[in-house]
Design a protein around this motif. Sequence first.
Motif, PDB file in Angstrom:
ATOM      1  N   PHE A   1      -6.383   6.017  -3.771  1.00  0.00           N
ATOM      2  CA  PHE A   1      -5.799   6.180  -2.443  1.00  0.00           C
ATOM      3  C   PHE A   1      -6.885   6.571  -1.438  1.00  0.00           C
ATOM      4  CE2 PHE A   1      -1.672   7.612  -4.667  1.00  0.00           C
ATOM      5  CZ  PHE A   1      -1.180   6.312  -4.688  1.00  0.00           C
TER       6      PHE A   1
ATOM      7  N   ASP B   1       0.861  -1.175   0.000  1.00  0.00           N
ATOM      8  CA  ASP B   1       0.000   0.000   0.000  1.00  0.00           C
ATOM      9  C   ASP B   1       0.897   1.225   0.000  1.00  0.00           C
ATOM     10  OD1 ASP B   1      -1.715   2.111   0.544  1.00  0.00           O
ATOM     11  OD2 ASP B   1      -2.888   1.014   2.033  1.00  0.00           O
ATOM     12  N   ALA B   2       0.835   2.015  -1.048  1.00  0.00           N
ATOM     13  CA  ALA B   2       1.726   3.167  -1.188  1.00  0.00           C
ATOM     14  C   ALA B   2       1.549   4.184  -0.070  1.00  0.00           C
ATOM     15  CB  ALA B   2       1.510   3.842  -2.535  1.00  0.00           C
ATOM     16  N   GLN B   3       0.426   4.145   0.614  1.00  0.00           N
ATOM     17  CA  GLN B   3       0.183   5.111   1.693  1.00  0.00           C
ATOM     18  C   GLN B   3       1.038   4.824   2.922  1.00  0.00           C
ATOM     19  OE1 GLN B   3      -4.546   5.909   0.937  1.00  0.00           O
ATOM     20  NE2 GLN B   3      -3.943   3.969   1.828  1.00  0.00           N
TER      21      GLN B   3
ATOM     22  N   ALA C   1      -0.448   9.330   0.917  1.00  0.00           N
ATOM     23  CA  ALA C   1       0.115   8.549  -0.180  1.00  0.00           C
ATOM     24  C   ALA C   1       1.087   9.382  -1.013  1.00  0.00           C
ATOM     25  CB  ALA C   1      -1.009   8.011  -1.060  1.00  0.00           C
TER      26      ALA C   1
ATOM     27  N   SER D   1       4.268  10.138   0.777  1.00  0.00           N
ATOM     28  CA  SER D   1       5.118   8.954   0.757  1.00  0.00           C
ATOM     29  C   SER D   1       5.849   8.819  -0.575  1.00  0.00           C
ATOM     30  CB  SER D   1       4.270   7.702   1.013  1.00  0.00           C
ATOM     31  OG  SER D   1       5.019   6.517   0.834  1.00  0.00           O
TER      32      SER D   1
END
Length: 249
Positions: free
Chosen positions: A106, A83-85, A112, A115
């Motif tokens: 997102f 999860d990019a968040q 996100a 990050s």
Amino acid sequence: MSEHRVRFAALFDAEVRPHNERFRVAAAITRGEDVLDVGCGTGESTREAAQASGTGHVLGVDVSAAAITRARELGGAAFEVADAQTHPFPVHGFDVVLSRFGAMFFADPPAAFASLARALRPGGRLVLLVWQERARNEWYAVLHDAVAPGTAPPPAGAHFSLGDPGTTRALLETAGFTGVTFTDVDEPVCYGPDSATATEFALGLKDVQELRGTEGAAERLRAAFAAHETDDGVLLGSRAWIVTAVSRG
């Protein structure tokens, strides 16, 4: 949705073929660049980035374990469920961050994109492909009018969350990006080679499942798609943005 995404992986890629060609040119990956592809699905855009980069490290991430399993089977790059968040990407670990129709989903966009800004080296590039506002996308109107005729559309969902340039520019600038630009992509989407395939494909889409369909929805979808059949498949109008930005580092 992930099972549907894997089952129709080839059609999902073919659906946005003209968009992807524009996206690949905008990304302009060069040899040796390290690339992160966010929301990569079964990995077509990641494999294309890896081919362009050659010697660079190219990583595709997605929250769908089923999609990543399929991406790994196809190979051509590194893939990870993430999860990019919240995922701890290496700070300043990438030259380019890509997302082809993934960043709209997102749950916490500020977290996100912050990050992703940290994951980029100073001056690194962010390249997104996102839908414009719902009213500019014929494909949604066709789905809604066939599945739930005579009803008001529900509030616009995540698909269109980055469609407003002003809102998206402010979001990215706050997250640590500069030089935000928007390029219009006016290309049709292909829902399949014929109306029967298009109907089966559409019935598994989140947009359709969220509508309160009435009796006969499948038949109405098939009729609507038949009206859009061409020699190149079932084509519906769409508008997207290619969004580019640079990390301030």
